[in-house]
Design a protein around this motif. Structure first.
Motif, PDB file in Angstrom:
ATOM      1  N   SER A 102       9.804  -1.211 -15.277  1.00  0.00           N
ATOM      2  CA  SER A 102       9.766   0.083 -15.969  1.00  0.00           C
ATOM      3  C   SER A 102       9.505  -0.123 -17.443  1.00  0.00           C
ATOM      4  O   SER A 102       8.616   0.501 -18.033  1.00  0.00           O
ATOM      5  CB  SER A 102      11.095   0.814 -15.834  1.00  0.00           C
ATOM      6  OG  SER A 102      11.327   1.133 -14.516  1.00  0.00           O
ATOM      7  N   LEU A 128      10.516   5.826 -10.362  1.00  0.00           N
ATOM      8  CA  LEU A 128       9.601   5.561  -9.247  1.00  0.00           C
ATOM      9  C   LEU A 128       9.841   4.170  -8.687  1.00  0.00           C
ATOM     10  O   LEU A 128      10.517   3.346  -9.305  1.00  0.00           O
ATOM     11  CB  LEU A 128       8.159   5.671  -9.744  1.00  0.00           C
ATOM     12  CG  LEU A 128       7.761   7.039 -10.277  1.00  0.00           C
ATOM     13  CD1 LEU A 128       6.381   6.970 -10.882  1.00  0.00           C
ATOM     14  CD2 LEU A 128       7.809   8.069  -9.164  1.00  0.00           C
ATOM     15  N   ASN A 129       9.265   3.903  -7.494  1.00  0.00           N
ATOM     16  CA  ASN A 129       9.360   2.539  -6.984  1.00  0.00           C
ATOM     17  C   ASN A 129       8.287   1.675  -7.639  1.00  0.00           C
ATOM     18  O   ASN A 129       7.373   2.183  -8.314  1.00  0.00           O
ATOM     19  CB  ASN A 129       9.264   2.511  -5.453  1.00  0.00           C
ATOM     20  CG  ASN A 129       7.911   2.978  -4.963  1.00  0.00           C
ATOM     21  OD1 ASN A 129       6.948   2.979  -5.723  1.00  0.00           O
ATOM     22  ND2 ASN A 129       7.845   3.389  -3.718  1.00  0.00           N
ATOM     23  N   ILE A 181       8.918   9.857 -16.337  1.00  0.00           N
ATOM     24  CA  ILE A 181       8.929   9.731 -14.875  1.00  0.00           C
ATOM     25  C   ILE A 181       9.010   8.272 -14.414  1.00  0.00           C
ATOM     26  O   ILE A 181       9.677   7.967 -13.424  1.00  0.00           O
ATOM     27  CB  ILE A 181       7.675  10.417 -14.269  1.00  0.00           C
ATOM     28  CG1 ILE A 181       7.682  11.893 -14.650  1.00  0.00           C
ATOM     29  CG2 ILE A 181       7.654  10.283 -12.765  1.00  0.00           C
ATOM     30  CD1 ILE A 181       6.427  12.622 -14.292  1.00  0.00           C
ATOM     31  N   LEU A 211       1.275   5.206 -11.679  1.00  0.00           N
ATOM     32  CA  LEU A 211       1.433   6.262 -12.679  1.00  0.00           C
ATOM     33  C   LEU A 211       0.933   5.780 -14.043  1.00  0.00           C
ATOM     34  O   LEU A 211       0.276   6.530 -14.786  1.00  0.00           O
ATOM     35  CB  LEU A 211       2.896   6.690 -12.773  1.00  0.00           C
ATOM     36  CG  LEU A 211       3.116   7.829 -13.758  1.00  0.00           C
ATOM     37  CD1 LEU A 211       2.424   9.087 -13.277  1.00  0.00           C
ATOM     38  CD2 LEU A 211       4.587   8.108 -13.964  1.00  0.00           C
ATOM     39  N   MET A 218       4.585   2.602  -7.399  1.00  0.00           N
ATOM     40  CA  MET A 218       4.206   3.870  -8.021  1.00  0.00           C
ATOM     41  C   MET A 218       4.250   3.796  -9.538  1.00  0.00           C
ATOM     42  O   MET A 218       3.479   4.462 -10.229  1.00  0.00           O
ATOM     43  CB  MET A 218       5.128   4.994  -7.524  1.00  0.00           C
ATOM     44  CG  MET A 218       4.857   5.442  -6.104  1.00  0.00           C
ATOM     45  SD  MET A 218       3.119   5.786  -5.829  1.00  0.00           S
ATOM     46  CE  MET A 218       2.943   7.302  -6.765  1.00  0.00           C
ATOM     47  N   LYS A 219       5.159   2.987 -10.044  1.00  0.00           N
ATOM     48  CA  LYS A 219       5.231   2.811 -11.503  1.00  0.00           C
ATOM     49  C   LYS A 219       3.872   2.398 -12.044  1.00  0.00           C
ATOM     50  O   LYS A 219       3.349   2.987 -12.991  1.00  0.00           O
ATOM     51  CB  LYS A 219       6.230   1.704 -11.842  1.00  0.00           C
ATOM     52  CG  LYS A 219       7.684   2.076 -11.791  1.00  0.00           C
ATOM     53  CD  LYS A 219       8.492   0.887 -12.311  1.00  0.00           C
ATOM     54  CE  LYS A 219       9.806   0.682 -11.596  1.00  0.00           C
ATOM     55  NZ  LYS A 219      10.857   1.613 -11.897  1.00  0.00           N
TER      56      LYS A 219
END
Lengths: 675, 301
Positions: free
Chosen positions: A108, A21-22, A17, A29, A25-26
């Motif tokens: 990421s 995500l932006n 995921i 998470l 949010m990365k």
């Protein structure tokens, strides 16, 4: 549904995921994922510390055969340490990485590596199949590499990262060699095979195997002379990564050493002397170089080497205790080592986070340019101070507890020691004391020049305090540091199982020893509390007195000189100059200076570049000579196409001619023989 | 408890005796032995001037420094009577709690941003670091000899009997006296009466302290003197009853103070650049003690 699959599902889901995500949010998470993995892995770990170890057999594949997952007390201690540091690291990291929120792809990769590193570390502590262990080890090494080179656009960072990558592969190479040896002899990947093999082989074979594993793990842990990647990688990485690298990734080397000591029951006395010697050298050498550093993060990295040395001294003493059947010494040695592992992960990550605060506020970690930062960053200064006191091993903080345990190990060990044994113990007292004293010199320098006095450099913007989110994990760590300092017995109790596992002393035998130890250690807690109370009372009385009296502020006393004095301040280099003069014969300091002379002197300057003598001796210099040797063959690369065609022709001719000539010679010899 | 009370009592006149000895040695009459204490009480009542450069550290450091000395004193036993704090390995605590006081006094000197105080701090940090191994080796040897690891038990079991033990006692006293001089920044390492900031160690660190804080720091020095004196005295009286040990204690403290005064009157301060070597040699004296202990125990080779 067992825990292993649950962890794997969480990890793979978050890995899948995160890229979509932006930036914010990365991070969140990742936090969620790290916390769930931590909770899932902490459940069996806490169980193991209370005496109920977990053992799972995964069916595995045809290559790996069955994969035993065993979480015993020793693994549990490390798993809990890893989880705590990774949680504080991610909370800190989310706000630290806000500054880089535009680099989405890079982020990421960063967070994915973070989760992988965490999971791999937990796996290393629990998996007991050598093949899977090596795979997890490799995942950990690679993800740590990716974490370090977050700012890969800077050549320096990339270079440091590659240096780390190569060295960690040398470590893997040594480990693989050891595991292949065992697999070849026993035909099993299970760690229990290591014990069977060690029991069946000769003492010398066991020793060689142990040393092979020790060197492999020592590269990760950063024992001198295997430490050279450490001072390069730590400053290059983002602050939270330096924190977890220094806090737990290097500790996994310690875990490996302890695990192997537990499995390979060999000549403990020899191993103990070996580890003790290497640790004292690491400790003293690490701190000696740390003092001279100008880059704060590099300074902290050298301190990690020092602390690994202290942990190693504990392990070495534990082994000597096993070798001489001195139960108290082995209990104290291993408890000291394990507790210091936790302690160091706490204060070192705190120090690196503080360094991160400074870096994000003024964009430099060069100690010489900083000064008076504490006035603008009061809380960071406070946190850094607590961590400095703890790392110097001063009461009432946690560092003192673990160092005290090691000291009492030594002082208890000297009673029934032989001459050689005594020499080693006296040598370790000397080493520990020297380490302690030098650490004080180092951290008074670091704290004093960075946070106190007046600014040495005018920055474009004033340093300002970091945001609250960054300080939350730091305060969490401080709470734990003080708790261990004041209530050490609770932690000592948690340690009793891992220690009795390592020392192989049955609980019935160790209980009387442990109660006597914990009685002393609980005294330390009370005494530390008393110290805080007395200092508080004196401060209170002083406050009463000074309020009732007149007091005023004025400029610092300058011996009658009243002009601008901030430039006349002592710098970090001048603070350690006396020490540098003393240590110069042992260390390797490049000095450049232009002195003031003439009637109209120009600008004068003075530079020192502390170099790592051992790196020079064992790594840089051999590589240089090897390169020099290879240069002879440089002539072959002429860049002339005709030459390359010639090489091809010569090669093909040789390929055809050599067997022919060989045949001819053979027939000739046969003919001569027949004559 | 007895040791704490007696050490505090002695601290009131210890420096007074030192100063008086020095005056008599140089042919002056000199002030009364309670004069330094009167000065300290005067300081306690005075107001203070703080440098604008300083921060909170500068305010708390003297209190913590003083508290650390008080804590260290609590560890010290008095003959057969334990100190207030006594546990196995308490001498490690003793050294480390003094170190935390030193840490704070060093950073408070750096807090003023003065070049002089930085210089003093640098020297203090280095010298006290170098003196520490000597203390630990000494205590380690005594622990080895007696088989115990707390001040109280070590001193209770340390007895004079053979020639070697006398030699050990003399050397141990020497090491303790020298450590005391280094810790308190007195002759031959540092001259408290010098009038040039460049040649000072401790005095230059506290240039900016005034009022109550200065009083605390000065009295901490007195306490430290009495504390080391008590350590030395403990070497000698073993388990004697109080009516012997208290007079012996007072005599030893007075002798110690007089010898400090004489030492300061008749020796010159060492060159600053050679201090480090000198201090490090103390460790070798401690090593000699260690080998002496080995000889006594028959463990040498």
């Amino acid at each position: 549904m067992n825990l292993v699959y649950a962890i794997l599902i969480v990890v793979f889901l978050s890995l899948a995921i995160i890229p979509f995500l932006n930036s914010k949010m990365k991070g969140i998470l990742t936090l969620a994922s790290v916390i769930s993995v931590s909770i899932l892995s902490s459940i069996p770990a806490i169980k193991a510390l209370t005496g109920e170890s977990t053992e799972l057999l995964l069916s595995g594949t045809i290559v790996t055969s069955t994969i035993p997952v065993r979480i015993d007390a020793l693994s549990a201690w490390f798993i809990l340490t890893i989880n705590f540091t990774f949680i504080t690291g991610i909370i800190y990291g989310i706000s630290y990485m806000q500054a880089y929120k535009k680099q989405k792809a890079n982020l990421s990769l960063h967070w994915i590596s973070y989760i992988l590193a965490h999971t791999a570390l937990v796996a290393i502590c629990s998996v007991q199949n050598s093949l899977v262990f090596l795979i997890a080890w490799e995942i950990m090494a690679l993800s740590a590499f990716l974490l370090v080179i977050f700012e890969s656009y800077s050549a320096k960072t990339l270079k440091a990262g590659i240096n780390y990558l190569i060295q960690s592969h040398i470590s893997i190479l040594l480990l693989t060699l050891g595991f292949i040896w065992i697999f070849y002899k026993t035909g099993s990947f299970d760690f229990n095979a290591i014990r069977d093999f060690a029991n069946s082989t000769t003492a010398f074979g066991g020793l060689v195997l142990m040393i092979c594993f020790f060197m492999g793990f020592a590269i990760k842990a950063g024992f001198v002379p295997f430490h050279t990647w450490l001072p390069l990688a730590h400053p290059a990485a983002p602050a939270h990564i330096s924190g977890i690298m220094s806090g737990v990734i290097i500790k996994i080397g310690i875990y490996g050493i302890l695990r192997m000591l537990f499995l390979i029951r060999t000549d403990y006395l020899a191993i103990g002397y070996f580890i003790l010697f290497i640790s004292i050298v690491s400790g003293v050498y690490g701190v000696m170089l740390a003092i001279l550093q100008h880059n704060l993060k590099r300074l902290l990295a050298y301190h990690s080497i020092e602390n690994i040395g202290i942990i190693g001294i504990g392990i070495g003493l534990g082994c000597i205790g096993l070798g001489t059947e001195n139960n108290l010494l082995s209990i104290l040695g291993f408890s000291g080592a394990l507790l210091h592992t936790l302690n160091h992960s706490l204060f070192k990550s705190l120090l690196f986070y503080s360094a991160g605060n400074i870096y994000q506020s003024v964009h430099t970690v060069n100690i010489e340019q900083l000064g008076g930062v504490g006035k603008n960053m009061k809380q960071t200064a406070f946190l850094f101070l607590i961590a400095s006191l703890a790392i110097c091993g001063l009461p009432p903080f946690n560092g003192f507890v673990s160092e005290f345990i090691i000291y009492s190990g030594i002082f208890n060990g000297i009673h029934d020691a032989t001459f050689l044994n005594l020499m080693f113990l006296i040598f370790s007292i000397f080493g520990l004391v020297l380490i302690g004293g030098l650490a004080i010199l180092c951290f008074t320098k670091a704290f004093g020049t960075i946070f106190l006095g007046s600014p040495r450099h005018s920055f474009h913007q004033k340093p300002k305090e970091s945001n609250f989110a960054k300080r939350i994990p730091m305060y969490l760590i401080v709470v734990l540091i003080i708790t261990i300092g004041i209530f050490p017995t609770a932690f000592l109790k948690a340690l009793s199982l891992p220690v009795s596992q390592l020392s192989g002393i049955s609980t019935a035998d160790s209980i009387p020893l442990e109660t006597s130890v914990s009685k002393t250690i609980s005294q330390i807690g009370y005494v530390s509390l008393l110290f805080i109370v007395i200092a508080g009372v004196i401060f209170f009385i002083r406050k009463k007195f000074t309020v009732s009296n007149l007091y005023k502020t004025s400029s610092t006393w300058g011996c009658g000189y009243t002009g601008q004095v901030s430039k006349m301040q002592y710098t970090a280099s001048s603070f350690v100059r006396n020490y540098r003069k003393l240590a110069e014969p042992v260390l390797y300091v490049h000095k450049f200076k232009k002195e003031v002379n003439g009637i109209f002197p120009g600008k004068a300057w003075h530079e020192t570049h502390p170099k790592d003598k051992i790196e020079e001796l064992f790594i840089s210099s051999p590589i240089r000579q090897f390169k020099h040797f290879l240069n002879f063959f440089g002539k072959l690369q002429s860049g002339n196409p005709q030459m390359y065609i010639l090489y091809g022709t010569v090669f093909i001719t040789l390929l055809i001619a050599v067997p022919q000539v060989y045949e001819i010679i053979k027939t000739l010899l046969k003919f001569l023989n027949n004559l | 408890m007895i040791s704490l009370a007696l050490i505090i009592l002695v601290s009131f006149f210890f420096t007074g005796i030192v100063i008086r000895t020095k005056s008599i040695a140089s042919g002056r009459k000199g002030p009364g032995i309670f004069q330094p204490m009167k000065d300290i009480f005067r300081l306690f009542k005075k107001g203070a001037v703080y440098s604008e450069t300083t921060s909170f550290i500068f305010q708390v450091a003297p209190s913590i420094y003083f508290a650390s000395v008080v804590m260290a004193i609590m560890v010290i036993p008095f003959g057969q009577y334990k100190g207030i704090i006594s546990f196995e390995g308490d001498f490690v605590f003793f050294a480390y709690v003094l170190a935390i006081g030193k840490f704070f006094s060093i950073i408070s000197a750096l807090d003023t941003g003065s070049s002089f105080e930085g210089m003093g701090a640098s020297r203090e940090a280095l010298y006290s670091m170098l003196a520490e191994p000597a203390f630990f080796l000494l205590m380690g040897s005594l622990a080895l000899l007696t088989g115990y690891t707390s001040f109280h038990e070590i001193f209770m079991t340390f007895h004079f009997g053979s020639y070697i033990s006398y030699a050990l006692g003399v050397m141990a006293t020497f090491v303790l006296v020298m450590i005391c001089m280094i810790e308190n920044s007195r002759m031959p390492v540092d001259d408290p009466k010098t009038h040039l900031e460049l040649t000072m160690i401790h005095e230059v660190m506290i240039l900016d302290n005034s009022g109550f804080d200065l009083g605390l720091i000065l009295h901490a020095t007195n306490l430290k003197f009495a504390m080391y004196g008590a350590l030395i005295a403990n070497l000698y009286f073993g388990d004697l009853p109080l009516y012997y040990s208290i007079p012996i204690f007072l005599v030893i403290q007075t002798l110690f103070a007089v010898s400090v005064g004489l030492l300061e009157s008749f020796t010159a301060r060492y060159r600053m650049s050679h201090n480090a070597q000198f201090i490090f040699t103390l460790s070798s004296v401690s090593l000699l003690i260690f080998f002496g202990v080995l000889m006594m125990l028959g463990k040498l080779i």
